[in-house]
Design a protein around this motif. Structure first.
Motif, PDB file in Angstrom:
ATOM      1  N   THR A   1      -1.416 -12.695  13.537  1.00 12.52           N
ATOM      2  CA  THR A   1      -1.696 -12.667  12.101  1.00 12.52           C
ATOM      3  C   THR A   1      -2.387 -11.348  11.740  1.00 12.52           C
ATOM      4  OG1 THR A   1      -2.009 -15.068  12.105  1.00 12.52           O
ATOM      5  CG2 THR A   1      -2.775 -13.856  10.168  1.00 12.52           C
ATOM      6  N   VAL A   2      -1.811 -10.652  10.777  1.00  8.58           N
ATOM      7  CA  VAL A   2      -2.352  -9.367  10.317  1.00  8.58           C
ATOM      8  C   VAL A   2      -2.701  -9.489   8.840  1.00  8.58           C
ATOM      9  CG1 VAL A   2      -1.815  -6.924   9.892  1.00  8.58           C
ATOM     10  CG2 VAL A   2      -1.011  -8.042  11.995  1.00  8.58           C
ATOM     11  N   VAL A   3      -3.898  -9.016   8.478  1.00  8.50           N
ATOM     12  CA  VAL A   3      -4.350  -9.051   7.088  1.00  8.50           C
ATOM     13  C   VAL A   3      -4.558  -7.620   6.596  1.00  8.50           C
ATOM     14  CG1 VAL A   3      -6.132  -9.811   5.479  1.00  8.50           C
ATOM     15  CG2 VAL A   3      -5.449 -11.294   7.390  1.00  8.50           C
ATOM     16  N   VAL A   4      -3.907  -7.291   5.504  1.00 10.56           N
ATOM     17  CA  VAL A   4      -4.057  -5.972   4.884  1.00 10.56           C
ATOM     18  C   VAL A   4      -4.820  -6.139   3.582  1.00 10.56           C
ATOM     19  CG1 VAL A   4      -2.861  -3.974   3.903  1.00 10.56           C
ATOM     20  CG2 VAL A   4      -1.884  -5.162   5.891  1.00 10.56           C
ATOM     21  N   GLU A   5      -5.938  -5.441   3.459  1.00  9.81           N
ATOM     22  CA  GLU A   5      -6.711  -5.407   2.216  1.00  9.81           C
ATOM     23  C   GLU A   5      -6.387  -4.107   1.484  1.00  9.81           C
ATOM     24  OE1 GLU A   5      -8.441  -7.785   1.038  1.00  9.81           O
ATOM     25  OE2 GLU A   5      -8.808  -9.098   2.782  1.00  9.81           O
ATOM     26  N   LEU A   6      -6.066  -4.212   0.204  1.00 12.10           N
ATOM     27  CA  LEU A   6      -5.685  -3.049  -0.589  1.00 12.10           C
ATOM     28  C   LEU A   6      -6.798  -2.631  -1.537  1.00 12.10           C
ATOM     29  CD1 LEU A   6      -2.062  -4.148  -1.624  1.00 12.10           C
ATOM     30  CD2 LEU A   6      -2.701  -2.616   0.250  1.00 12.10           C
ATOM     31  N   ASP A   7      -6.867  -1.340  -1.799  1.00 15.25           N
ATOM     32  CA  ASP A   7      -7.779  -0.849  -2.832  1.00 15.25           C
ATOM     33  C   ASP A   7      -7.262  -1.230  -4.214  1.00 15.25           C
ATOM     34  OD1 ASP A   7      -9.573   0.419  -1.111  1.00 15.25           O
ATOM     35  OD2 ASP A   7      -8.253   2.163  -0.942  1.00 15.25           O
ATOM     36  N   GLU A   8      -5.956  -1.229  -4.338  1.00 19.07           N
ATOM     37  CA  GLU A   8      -5.310  -1.558  -5.607  1.00 19.07           C
ATOM     38  C   GLU A   8      -3.911  -2.075  -5.293  1.00 19.07           C
ATOM     39  OE1 GLU A   8      -3.850   2.978  -6.601  1.00 19.07           O
ATOM     40  OE2 GLU A   8      -5.647   2.169  -7.544  1.00 19.07           O
ATOM     41  N   PRO A   9      -3.279  -2.785  -6.210  1.00 17.57           N
ATOM     42  CA  PRO A   9      -1.938  -3.320  -5.945  1.00 17.57           C
ATOM     43  C   PRO A   9      -0.981  -2.233  -5.468  1.00 17.57           C
ATOM     44  CG  PRO A   9      -2.808  -4.226  -7.987  1.00 17.57           C
ATOM     45  CD  PRO A   9      -3.773  -3.156  -7.551  1.00 17.57           C
ATOM     46  N   GLN A  10      -0.095  -2.588  -4.568  1.00 22.80           N
ATOM     47  CA  GLN A  10       0.864  -1.637  -4.002  1.00 22.80           C
ATOM     48  C   GLN A  10       2.230  -2.309  -3.944  1.00 22.80           C
ATOM     49  OE1 GLN A  10      -0.369   0.955  -0.706  1.00 22.80           O
ATOM     50  NE2 GLN A  10       1.517   0.409   0.377  1.00 22.80           N
ATOM     51  N   ALA A  11       3.162  -1.811  -4.749  1.00 21.46           N
ATOM     52  CA  ALA A  11       4.460  -2.472  -4.908  1.00 21.46           C
ATOM     53  C   ALA A  11       5.319  -2.435  -3.665  1.00 21.46           C
ATOM     54  CB  ALA A  11       5.212  -1.827  -6.075  1.00 21.46           C
ATOM     55  N   THR A  12       5.012  -1.562  -2.721  1.00 21.09           N
ATOM     56  CA  THR A  12       5.857  -1.428  -1.531  1.00 21.09           C
ATOM     57  C   THR A  12       5.466  -2.384  -0.403  1.00 21.09           C
ATOM     58  OG1 THR A  12       4.425   0.359  -0.744  1.00 21.09           O
ATOM     59  CG2 THR A  12       6.378   0.996  -2.001  1.00 21.09           C
ATOM     60  N   MET A  13       4.624  -3.375  -0.686  1.00 20.33           N
ATOM     61  CA  MET A  13       4.163  -4.266   0.391  1.00 20.33           C
ATOM     62  C   MET A  13       5.287  -5.120   0.967  1.00 20.33           C
ATOM     63  SD  MET A  13       1.147  -3.429   1.030  1.00 20.33           S
ATOM     64  CE  MET A  13       0.631  -4.745   2.130  1.00 20.33           C
ATOM     65  N   THR A  14       6.383  -5.301   0.253  1.00 18.61           N
ATOM     66  CA  THR A  14       7.507  -6.044   0.824  1.00 18.61           C
ATOM     67  C   THR A  14       8.587  -5.096   1.334  1.00 18.61           C
ATOM     68  OG1 THR A  14       8.525  -6.242  -1.372  1.00 18.61           O
ATOM     69  CG2 THR A  14       7.129  -8.072  -0.629  1.00 18.61           C
ATOM     70  N   SER A  15       8.210  -3.845   1.506  1.00 19.41           N
ATOM     71  CA  SER A  15       9.151  -2.847   2.040  1.00 19.41           C
ATOM     72  C   SER A  15       8.532  -2.111   3.230  1.00 19.41           C
ATOM     73  CB  SER A  15       9.520  -1.834   0.952  1.00 19.41           C
ATOM     74  OG  SER A  15      10.038  -2.468  -0.191  1.00 19.41           O
TER      75      SER A  15
ATOM     76  N   GLU B   1       2.400 -13.428   2.720  1.00 22.38           N
ATOM     77  CA  GLU B   1       1.892 -13.983   1.479  1.00 22.38           C
ATOM     78  C   GLU B   1       0.858 -13.023   0.904  1.00 22.38           C
ATOM     79  OE1 GLU B   1       0.592 -17.343   3.657  1.00 22.38           O
ATOM     80  OE2 GLU B   1      -1.530 -16.918   3.288  1.00 22.38           O
ATOM     81  N   ALA B   2       0.727 -13.068  -0.406  1.00 24.11           N
ATOM     82  CA  ALA B   2      -0.262 -12.244  -1.093  1.00 24.11           C
ATOM     83  C   ALA B   2      -1.284 -13.131  -1.781  1.00 24.11           C
ATOM     84  CB  ALA B   2       0.429 -11.348  -2.121  1.00 24.11           C
ATOM     85  N   GLY B   3      -2.531 -12.665  -1.851  1.00 23.00           N
ATOM     86  CA  GLY B   3      -3.547 -13.387  -2.589  1.00 23.00           C
ATOM     87  C   GLY B   3      -3.284 -13.325  -4.083  1.00 23.00           C
ATOM     88  N   GLU B   4      -4.017 -14.121  -4.825  1.00 24.96           N
ATOM     89  CA  GLU B   4      -3.792 -14.189  -6.273  1.00 24.96           C
ATOM     90  C   GLU B   4      -4.000 -12.847  -6.967  1.00 24.96           C
ATOM     91  OE1 GLU B   4      -2.575 -16.561  -8.047  1.00 24.96           O
ATOM     92  OE2 GLU B   4      -2.381 -17.939  -6.352  1.00 24.96           O
ATOM     93  N   ASP B   5      -4.907 -12.021  -6.425  1.00 24.75           N
ATOM     94  CA  ASP B   5      -5.179 -10.722  -7.054  1.00 24.75           C
ATOM     95  C   ASP B   5      -4.226  -9.631  -6.559  1.00 24.75           C
ATOM     96  OD1 ASP B   5      -6.060 -10.416  -4.490  1.00 24.75           O
ATOM     97  OD2 ASP B   5      -8.123  -9.840  -5.004  1.00 24.75           O
ATOM     98  N   GLY B   6      -3.362  -9.979  -5.615  1.00 27.27           N
ATOM     99  CA  GLY B   6      -2.410  -9.002  -5.096  1.00 27.27           C
ATOM    100  C   GLY B   6      -3.031  -7.957  -4.190  1.00 27.27           C
ATOM    101  N   LEU B   7      -4.279  -8.157  -3.805  1.00 23.98           N
ATOM    102  CA  LEU B   7      -4.965  -7.153  -2.985  1.00 23.98           C
ATOM    103  C   LEU B   7      -5.085  -7.556  -1.522  1.00 23.98           C
ATOM    104  CD1 LEU B   7      -7.835  -6.113  -5.449  1.00 23.98           C
ATOM    105  CD2 LEU B   7      -5.672  -4.931  -4.992  1.00 23.98           C
ATOM    106  N   THR B   8      -4.835  -8.806  -1.202  1.00 24.90           N
ATOM    107  CA  THR B   8      -4.909  -9.275   0.182  1.00 24.90           C
ATOM    108  C   THR B   8      -3.542  -9.794   0.597  1.00 24.90           C
ATOM    109  OG1 THR B   8      -7.231  -9.909  -0.067  1.00 24.90           O
ATOM    110  CG2 THR B   8      -6.015 -10.869   1.786  1.00 24.90           C
ATOM    111  N   TRP B   9      -2.977  -9.152   1.623  1.00 26.64           N
ATOM    112  CA  TRP B   9      -1.654  -9.548   2.107  1.00 26.64           C
ATOM    113  C   TRP B   9      -1.768  -9.992   3.560  1.00 26.64           C
ATOM    114  CZ3 TRP B   9       3.237  -9.171  -0.426  1.00 26.64           C
ATOM    115  CH2 TRP B   9       3.148  -8.716  -1.754  1.00 26.64           C
ATOM    116  N   THR B  10      -1.201 -11.166   3.842  1.00 24.81           N
ATOM    117  CA  THR B  10      -1.260 -11.729   5.188  1.00 24.81           C
ATOM    118  C   THR B  10       0.154 -11.813   5.766  1.00 24.81           C
ATOM    119  OG1 THR B  10      -3.191 -13.036   4.576  1.00 24.81           O
ATOM    120  CG2 THR B  10      -2.023 -13.674   6.588  1.00 24.81           C
ATOM    121  N   PHE B  11       0.324 -11.249   6.962  1.00 17.66           N
ATOM    122  CA  PHE B  11       1.629 -11.243   7.626  1.00 17.66           C
ATOM    123  C   PHE B  11       1.537 -12.083   8.898  1.00 17.66           C
ATOM    124  CE2 PHE B  11       1.364  -7.440   5.092  1.00 17.66           C
ATOM    125  CZ  PHE B  11       2.608  -7.359   4.490  1.00 17.66           C
TER     126      PHE B  11
END
Length: 628
Positions: A173-187, A110-120
């Protein structure tokens, strides 16, 4: 953003025109009974099987490309990445039927509303082949190592380009914090390695980590096969991992056997020496059609055939090296070279019609990302008269023998390097030599072994050189290798296949990577291809169809990707070999009634007891494209 289901329904399979019928077998699905049978026979500590110990439970594949490295952080060549996809699991994979992102180690994300926090959210039953559990700590260590160690970022660095941090909130559970949106997060098909194995290796190798080849067998991974043996130039062996969380493969092992000549590989298929051959020519595929116990599969291409022009090799610091022809730094000359070559002629003469003439960088198989110049965009269409006029105007005067000389006095004598092991490259090279002569360029045609070609590329000692990449459903990687950051840090360390650096291109690359809206991103990807087309450093000739064949008396069925109409070799994921159903199992099931999985497991019981160790081979790279 909402949670993506691990079992979401798949959209209808895509249809498309196919040159010929493809008698691909139906999907083999592991049954619970099969898994139970394998577990009963399973265990650890299996002795690696010899490559010659092939039987009905062994799939033998004819290959020619040598291994660059089994280090999953650095491997780039197609044969190696195909193997490693079966040895190491990744967070996500690609659906075998639809080419859409699919769960692997991560059951949900799942991604946060801002697209910068992704939880796997990881599955809790993944185990490495040394019986150590795979946890969030292994995922965090793998990504963090790629983020922090330049040598470990060679194959998958573009995946973590926007990562700020990777943390584990619990074991699964793994949490990835991004500096900016990254379109490859589902790849994120990055191979997840065991920290307890790789952390000591990284510490021991230090600055030499990029040269570490990971040939201490059997390799410890979590994928459905285990890499157990590599005899360079002879064979590579992978053994089944019966303890894989998705269910162990029905094959005992996969053996990749080397043939320097494709015709010899075809004859080996006829005789039953091997089970599968790929990258066939049209003549070879045609000769196999209708042969007893052999099925031919033809699919739309996912790779491109191209040649790159050496515009002047240099490092990231601007240090020039190599001996490329100095006139090739002139874009006008490069564009004239492109305009002298008819891609339709390449398709006819080099591929006998089994290819699509190329325009952009992404094959039409990926409809939204594909781009081909049309109308006013088609500035470099085949037009030798216009090419000659351009060169005349730019001061490239013909010498007494018709060969042009640059305004600086350099005679246009260029070297062309082509793969000797690829008949389509050899034929295409002959066409290029002839067509460039039409515009006053003399070409020395060097048909060489892949190793010689690779050395010439890395040393910058070429003028024109053949290349090609397999393009993944997410094309980010094949574009990343042409950014300025992909230039070699020092001579001999390049990651891509062209010494290309362009500020506009880099800005577009960053923009597409930050764009989550697929349609908007596709438009930017089209612009990237237009830049490559205009600069004429990377010149795509054709998208070859995939021609491959296998023995139906060795394997009863193989999963294609996508399905229907897709390829078997070079998939995103491990579907074909993982799901392959041995023909012996199919025959046993037909004669006795119980599930094929059970019958195969029982029939091969003695052999399975020898195999119990586990094995695998894996791959991907929603990222890394696979270089030829």
């Amino acid at each position: 953003m909402s949670i993506l289901s691990a079992r979401r329904p798949s959209p209808p399979p895509a249809d498309g025109p196919r040159p010929r019928c493809s008698p691909v077998g139906t999907t083999a699905r592991r049954t619970a009974a099969t898994g139970a049978a394998l577990l009963l026979l399973g265990g650890t500590g299996l002795a690696p099987a010899a490559a010659d110990d092939a039987g009905a439970d062994t799939m033998t594949i004819a290959v020619s490309q040598q291994v660059d490295s089994f280090n999953p952080f650095t491997a780039q060549l197609a044969v190696t990445t195909n193997i490693l996809r079966h040895v190491y699991d990744s967070l996500l994979t690609v659906d075998p039927e639809t080419n859409e992102p699919a769960p692997a180690l991560a059951e949900e994300w799942e991604a946060g509303e801002d697209g910068l926090t992704w939880t796997f959210h990881l599955r809790d039953d993944a185990v490495f082949t040394d019986d150590e559990p795979l946890t969030a700590d292994d995922v965090v260590w793998t990504f963090t190592t790629i983020m922090e160690n330049e040598a470990a970022a060679i194959a998958y660095g573009n995946y973590v380009a926007g990562f700020e941090s990777v943390t584990a909130t619990d074991d699964h559970t793994v949490v990835v914090e991004l500096d900016e949106p990254q379109a490859t997060m589902t790849s994120l098909a990055v191979p997840i390695v065991p920290r307890h194995v790789w952390e000591p290796i990284l510490e021991q190798e230090g600055d030499a980590f990029a040269e570490y080849t990971n040939e201490v067998f059997p390799l410890v991974g979590s994928g459905p096969f285990v890499l157990t043996e590599h005899d360079r130039g002879r064979h590579i062996t992978l053994e089944a991992n019966p303890g894989h969380w998705r269910g162990g493969p029905e094959l005992d092992r996969v053996v990749l056997r080397y043939y320097s000549e494709k015709d010899a590989a075809v004859e080996a298929l006829r005789s039953g020496e091997v089970s599968f051959v790929y990258e066939l020519t049209d003549a070879q595929a045609t000769s196999l059609e209708g042969t007893d116990d052999i099925a031919v599969n033809i699919a739309d291409g996912k790779r491109f055939q191209a040649f790159t022009v050496n515009p002047g090799a240099e490092t990231q610091d601007g240090e020039a090296f190599g001996d490329g022809h100095p006139a090739l730094s002139d874009r006008t000359l490069r564009q004239a070279i492109v305009m002298a070559i008819d891609n339709d002629e390449i398709v006819d003469k080099a591929h006998n019609g089994q290819a699509v003439a190329a325009g952009g960088y992404v094959p039409p198989r990926y409809e939204d990302f594909h781009w081909s110049p049309e109308g006013a965009e088609e500035t470099l269409a085949f037009d030798p008269d216009a090419a000659n006029a351009m060169l005349d105007e730019a001061g490239y005067e013909p010498d007494e023998d018709g060969v042009r000389v640059s305004p600086e006095g350099d005679r246009l004598e260029l070297r062309l390097h082509a793969h000797a092991d690829r008949p389509d490259n050899v034929q295409a090279a002959l066409v290029i030599v002839e067509r460039l002569a039409d515009i006053g360029i003399e070409v020395e045609n060097n048909t060489v072994d892949p190793g010689v070609l690779s050395d010439a590329l890395h040393e910058g000692e070429y003028d024109l050189i053949f290349t090609g990449w397999t393009v993944n459903p997410d094309p980010d990687y094949v574009f990343s290798i042409h950014t300025c950051g992909a230039l070699p840090a020092e001579p001999g360390t390049m990651q891509g296949d062209a010494y290309f650096c362009d500020e506009e291109y880099d800005e577009l690359y960053e923009a597409q990577l930050a764009e989550y809206d697929r349609a908007a991103r596709a438009e930017i990807v089209h612009e990237l291809q237009q830049v490559l087309y205009t600069e004429a450093v990377v010149n795509v000739l054709a998208y070859p169809n995939i021609l491959e064949a296998y023995r139906t008396d060795h394997v009863a069925s193989l999963q294609a990707q996508p399905d229907p109409g897709g390829n078997i070799w070079g998939q995103d994921g491990y579907w074909a070999w993982w799901s392959a159903e041995p023909a012996a199992a199919d025959e046993a099931a037909a004669s006795s009634g119980p599930s094929s999985g059970i019958m195969w497991a029982l029939g091969g019981g003695a052999a399975l007891l020898l195999v119990v160790g586990a094995v695998v081979l894996v791959v991907r790279r929603a990222t890394a494209g696979d270089r030829e």
